[in-house]
Enzyme design. Structure first.
Site, mmCIF file in Angstrom:
data_model
loop_
_atom_site.group_PDB
_atom_site.id
_atom_site.type_symbol
_atom_site.label_atom_id
_atom_site.label_comp_id
_atom_site.label_asym_id
_atom_site.label_seq_id
_atom_site.Cartn_x
_atom_site.Cartn_y
_atom_site.Cartn_z
ATOM 1 N N GLU A 41 0.822 -1.219 0.000
ATOM 2 C CA GLU A 41 0.000 0.000 0.000
ATOM 3 C C GLU A 41 0.857 1.271 0.000
ATOM 4 O O GLU A 41 1.893 1.326 0.658
ATOM 5 C CB GLU A 41 -0.892 -0.001 1.247
ATOM 6 C CG GLU A 41 -1.795 1.224 1.365
ATOM 7 C CD GLU A 41 -2.533 1.302 2.690
ATOM 8 O OE1 GLU A 41 -3.527 2.040 2.773
ATOM 9 O OE2 GLU A 41 -2.112 0.641 3.661
ATOM 10 N N LYS A 110 -9.255 3.008 -2.159
ATOM 11 C CA LYS A 110 -9.523 2.550 -0.791
ATOM 12 C C LYS A 110 -10.817 3.171 -0.283
ATOM 13 O O LYS A 110 -10.975 4.400 -0.273
ATOM 14 C CB LYS A 110 -8.354 2.938 0.114
ATOM 15 C CG LYS A 110 -8.447 2.397 1.544
ATOM 16 C CD LYS A 110 -7.198 2.801 2.313
ATOM 17 C CE LYS A 110 -7.199 2.265 3.744
ATOM 18 N NZ LYS A 110 -5.978 2.697 4.482
ATOM 19 N N CYS A 144 -5.782 -2.610 2.790
ATOM 20 C CA CYS A 144 -5.458 -2.472 4.208
ATOM 21 C C CYS A 144 -6.691 -2.469 5.118
ATOM 22 O O CYS A 144 -7.316 -3.506 5.325
ATOM 23 C CB CYS A 144 -4.599 -1.223 4.412
ATOM 24 S SG CYS A 144 -3.672 -1.235 5.989
#
Length: 260
Positions: A41, A110, A144
């Site tokens: 990430e 994200k 994540c």
């Protein structure tokens, strides 16, 4: 499908150094002839949030060209982790999926931003799940913190994904959650999970790596330690169909019971 997960340290706010490291590691991984290479990430800038307007990519560049050229050179698919990427005044934590010809197949932003880390003050959350094909295999990606939201991974699975890629910067203090959640997402969605973490330190956080590849039964096929490395694993994609046929969780869903 043979996967190569690149686990590296990152330099805070130094895109040039990070790009050089990523190129070095992709060149190294490509020697083993994987089908897919996966990056962690925010590898271009890390979480240097306050100056992202100056150092983030601009509409995907130079990441799309850099990674696209490497994918084409080595005829390999690359899940380009995620990068800080600016479009106008909006900055996204964006993942690019690039095929063997160097073309961008899909992107994913994200969706869940960590308010405790003030991510929402600097980044714009995504609003759509992403499913894409790699060598004809339906794949999906989350990033994540997204792993804590099972409904997002389930959405990707219901859209047909058989492999879920999860680039991350996951801290040592909650590393047991990282492994448990990766295994849970694999079991409940009967899919492969490729979870790629970074190593190193940033501010008060330590990142211990522990990247892992999990099969649809929840078996850990490969797991790394706290060091810069490339984690390799072979995935039998047909196993996904066999597991889903043996325990037909998707067809047994009782959607009426899920309404609040």
């Amino acid at each position: 499908m043979k996967v190569a997960a690149i686990q590296i340290n990152l330099e805070f706010g130094n895109p040039e150094a990070n790009r050089a490291k990523v190129v070095e590691m992709i060149e190294k991984a490509a020697r083993e002839l994987p089908d897919v290479i996966v990056l962690p990430e925010m590898w271009n800038t890390s979480f240097s949030l306050k100056n992202l307007h100056e150092i983030a990519d601009k509409e995907g560049e130079p990441t799309k060209t850099l990674i696209g050229n490497l994918a084409k050179k080595h005829r390999v698919n690359i899940v380009a982790g995620s990068v800080a990427d600016r479009y106008g005044d909006q900055i996204y934590n964006r993942l690019y999926a690039i095929d063997r010809a160097g073309h961008v197949k899909a992107y994913y932003d994200k969706a869940h931003l960590i308010q405790q880390a003030r991510e929402h003050e600097f980044l714009t959350a995504g609003t759509a799940a992403s499913v894409f094909a790699m060598d004809g295999i339906p794949c999906g990606a989350i990033i994540c913190y997204d792993i804590r939201f099972p409904e997002l991974a389930r959405t990707v699975a219901l859209k047909g994904a058989k492999v879920l890629f999860i680039p991350a910067q996951w801290p040592e203090t909650r590393i047991d959650h990282w492994k448990a959640l990766a295994i849970a997402r694999a079991i409940e969605n009967q899919m492969y999970v490729v979870a790629v973490n970074r190593i190193g330190s940033e501010f008060k956080a330590n990142f211990p790596g522990k990247s892992l590849v999990v099969d649809p039964w929840g078996k850990v096929l490969a797991e790394s330690e706290d060091q810069e490395t490339i984690l390799y694993a072979e995935m039998d994609i047909d196993l996904v169909d066999r597991v889903r046929a043996k325990i037909p969780c998707f067809s047994d869903r009782n959607i009426k019971a899920y309404s609040l």
